[in-house]
Design a protein around this motif. Sequence first.
Motif, PDB file in Angstrom:
ATOM      1  N   GLY A 126      -9.183   7.497   3.309  1.00  0.00           N
ATOM      2  CA  GLY A 126      -9.038   7.653   1.772  1.00  0.00           C
ATOM      3  C   GLY A 126      -9.983   7.022   0.909  1.00  0.00           C
ATOM      4  N   ALA A 127     -10.386   6.933  -0.280  1.00  0.00           N
ATOM      5  CA  ALA A 127     -11.829   6.427  -1.239  1.00  0.00           C
ATOM      6  C   ALA A 127     -10.871   5.353  -1.343  1.00  0.00           C
ATOM      7  CB  ALA A 127     -11.510   6.617  -2.328  1.00  0.00           C
ATOM      8  N   GLY A 128      -9.714   4.415  -0.538  1.00  0.00           N
ATOM      9  CA  GLY A 128      -9.630   3.254  -1.066  1.00  0.00           C
ATOM     10  C   GLY A 128      -8.995   1.959  -0.072  1.00  0.00           C
ATOM     11  N   ASP A 129      -8.570   1.468   0.814  1.00  0.00           N
ATOM     12  CA  ASP A 129      -7.927   1.379   1.303  1.00  0.00           C
ATOM     13  C   ASP A 129      -6.440   2.138   2.499  1.00  0.00           C
ATOM     14  OD1 ASP A 129      -9.053  -1.128   1.380  1.00  0.00           O
ATOM     15  OD2 ASP A 129      -7.916  -2.241   0.741  1.00  0.00           O
ATOM     16  N   GLU A 130      -6.205   3.066   1.727  1.00  0.00           N
ATOM     17  CA  GLU A 130      -5.160   4.023   2.445  1.00  0.00           C
ATOM     18  C   GLU A 130      -5.975   4.871   3.537  1.00  0.00           C
ATOM     19  OE1 GLU A 130      -1.497   5.453  -0.108  1.00  0.00           O
ATOM     20  OE2 GLU A 130      -2.783   6.101  -1.365  1.00  0.00           O
ATOM     21  N   ALA A 131      -5.288   5.425   4.531  1.00  0.00           N
ATOM     22  CA  ALA A 131      -4.898   6.584   4.762  1.00  0.00           C
ATOM     23  C   ALA A 131      -3.979   7.098   5.179  1.00  0.00           C
ATOM     24  CB  ALA A 131      -5.567   5.732   6.232  1.00  0.00           C
ATOM     25  N   VAL A 132      -3.997   8.448   6.207  1.00  0.00           N
ATOM     26  CA  VAL A 132      -2.808   9.424   6.873  1.00  0.00           C
ATOM     27  C   VAL A 132      -3.241   9.070   7.912  1.00  0.00           C
ATOM     28  CG1 VAL A 132      -2.287  11.191   6.432  1.00  0.00           C
ATOM     29  CG2 VAL A 132      -2.594  10.451   4.047  1.00  0.00           C
ATOM     30  N   LEU A 185      -4.026   0.020   4.870  1.00  0.00           N
ATOM     31  CA  LEU A 185      -5.012  -0.690   5.995  1.00  0.00           C
ATOM     32  C   LEU A 185      -5.340  -1.849   6.123  1.00  0.00           C
ATOM     33  CD1 LEU A 185      -7.532   2.604   6.768  1.00  0.00           C
ATOM     34  CD2 LEU A 185      -4.960   1.860   8.436  1.00  0.00           C
ATOM     35  N   ALA A 186      -5.099  -2.340   4.367  1.00  0.00           N
ATOM     36  CA  ALA A 186      -5.619  -3.526   4.666  1.00  0.00           C
ATOM     37  C   ALA A 186      -4.238  -4.701   4.419  1.00  0.00           C
ATOM     38  CB  ALA A 186      -5.626  -4.041   2.882  1.00  0.00           C
ATOM     39  N   ALA A 187      -2.702  -3.741   4.618  1.00  0.00           N
ATOM     40  CA  ALA A 187      -1.876  -4.945   4.588  1.00  0.00           C
ATOM     41  C   ALA A 187      -1.408  -4.239   5.543  1.00  0.00           C
ATOM     42  CB  ALA A 187      -0.942  -4.504   3.362  1.00  0.00           C
ATOM     43  N   GLY A 188      -1.819  -3.510   6.231  1.00  0.00           N
ATOM     44  CA  GLY A 188      -1.787  -3.246   7.627  1.00  0.00           C
ATOM     45  C   GLY A 188      -0.154  -2.591   7.833  1.00  0.00           C
ATOM     46  N   LYS A 189       0.652  -1.676   7.255  1.00  0.00           N
ATOM     47  CA  LYS A 189       2.031  -1.007   7.102  1.00  0.00           C
ATOM     48  C   LYS A 189       1.300   0.025   6.192  1.00  0.00           C
ATOM     49  CE  LYS A 189       3.997  -3.693   4.053  1.00  0.00           C
ATOM     50  NZ  LYS A 189       4.833  -4.844   2.916  1.00  0.00           N
ATOM     51  N   ILE A 190       2.697   0.686   7.546  1.00  0.00           N
ATOM     52  CA  ILE A 190       3.088   2.404   6.520  1.00  0.00           C
ATOM     53  C   ILE A 190       3.431   1.637   5.419  1.00  0.00           C
ATOM     54  CG2 ILE A 190       4.537   4.333   7.356  1.00  0.00           C
ATOM     55  CD1 ILE A 190       1.776   3.371   9.080  1.00  0.00           C
ATOM     56  N   THR A 191       3.491   3.298   4.506  1.00  0.00           N
ATOM     57  CA  THR A 191       4.266   3.498   2.995  1.00  0.00           C
ATOM     58  C   THR A 191       4.664   4.477   2.526  1.00  0.00           C
ATOM     59  OG1 THR A 191       2.088   3.861   2.165  1.00  0.00           O
ATOM     60  CG2 THR A 191       2.214   1.404   2.408  1.00  0.00           C
ATOM     61  N   GLY A 192       4.165   5.262   3.657  1.00  0.00           N
ATOM     62  CA  GLY A 192       5.522   6.732   3.598  1.00  0.00           C
ATOM     63  C   GLY A 192       5.110   7.934   4.411  1.00  0.00           C
ATOM     64  N   SER A 193       5.947   8.422   5.116  1.00  0.00           N
ATOM     65  CA  SER A 193       6.161   9.723   6.064  1.00  0.00           C
ATOM     66  C   SER A 193       6.909  10.796   5.127  1.00  0.00           C
ATOM     67  CB  SER A 193       7.346   8.913   6.764  1.00  0.00           C
ATOM     68  OG  SER A 193       7.593  10.154   7.820  1.00  0.00           O
TER      69      SER A 193
END
Length: 139
Positions: A8-14, A30-38
């Motif tokens: 994404g434009a920030g620290d998010e990825a899919v 990505l900054a936190a190194g955590k999966i946030t959704g599925s």
Amino acid sequence: KYYSPGCGAGDEAVFTVAIDQQTKLLTADLAAGKITGSVTAPGQITSAVPTRTGIVGAAGNRLVSVPAMGSPAVIASVTGAVYDVRPSADGGVSFLHTAPGAKVATAAHEHGGAVTTLGTKLNLAFTKAGTAVSTAAGT
């Protein structure tokens, strides 16, 4: 025409995982190194990216939004396969599509369901700020 992760434009990825006629999409910080959704969607979704309004990806010749539950919704359809989807600062997405038999790709931008052709290019890159940059020869 397939890649993972879609940034994404920030620290998010899919991250995209194909599973028996379905696609599992994992959203990550990505900054936190955590999966946030599925979310698991029917069919094959490729080039999935996080946007301001949720996940957007490619399903054949269609751009689709992928809700947290339910089937993907078609945002726009174009001639040929959609790929290399990139989020844009305006809330839309830029992408490439290639018509059957074509030797070059067409760069396009979608915003609010309207698709604008940017030109015939071979590559589409983007900046962290969400600005699309076309590279290679073409008109």
